[in-house]
Scaffold this active site. Sequence first.
Site: not given
Length: 185
Positions: A106-107
């Site tokens: 994800c991030h």
Amino acid sequence: MPIAFLTAHEGVEQIELTDPWQAVKDAGGEPRLISTRPGTVQAFEHLDAADTFPVDQVVSEASAGDYDALVLPGGVANPDALRMDEDAVAFVKAFADAGKPIAAICHAPWTLVEADLVRGRTLTSWPSLRTDIRNAGGTWVDERVKVCTAAPSTLITSRKPDDLKAFCETFTAEFAKAAGVGAAR
């Protein structure tokens, strides 16, 4: 097989911590929670506070040499805080310098960008990071999971919680291969 999970003291997306954690346990590994502060980590489900998890070790006292691989869970606030912590960035870089595999979802690749580990590498992430990855010299792809072996430290990346099954299956197999223990599971 001890596996480090690095998070900030708050902001980690809970499912991106708990699913990979369970995958490591299921594969016979020993997950350990490393954080920027002692005590507990406050996880989130999107923007809502969720469960807390006990910290095993503070990153300023941790050594990549004590672990076989590293998992970087996402959440927007988590990697944003990690990339501002010099000890956390150095810890991540130490895994790459040692040629140990790193899995990020994800991030979480924001922390890889800050550690200057994406130059010449191909990876995926939450789509909003694609410009950051490109600006840091990496190639961004829109795939469920991407394994990049363009440097001694294998990078395993995924985009989002919907990719967790593929992410967990792939990183546990890559970790096992790097440790020379055959296929995980």
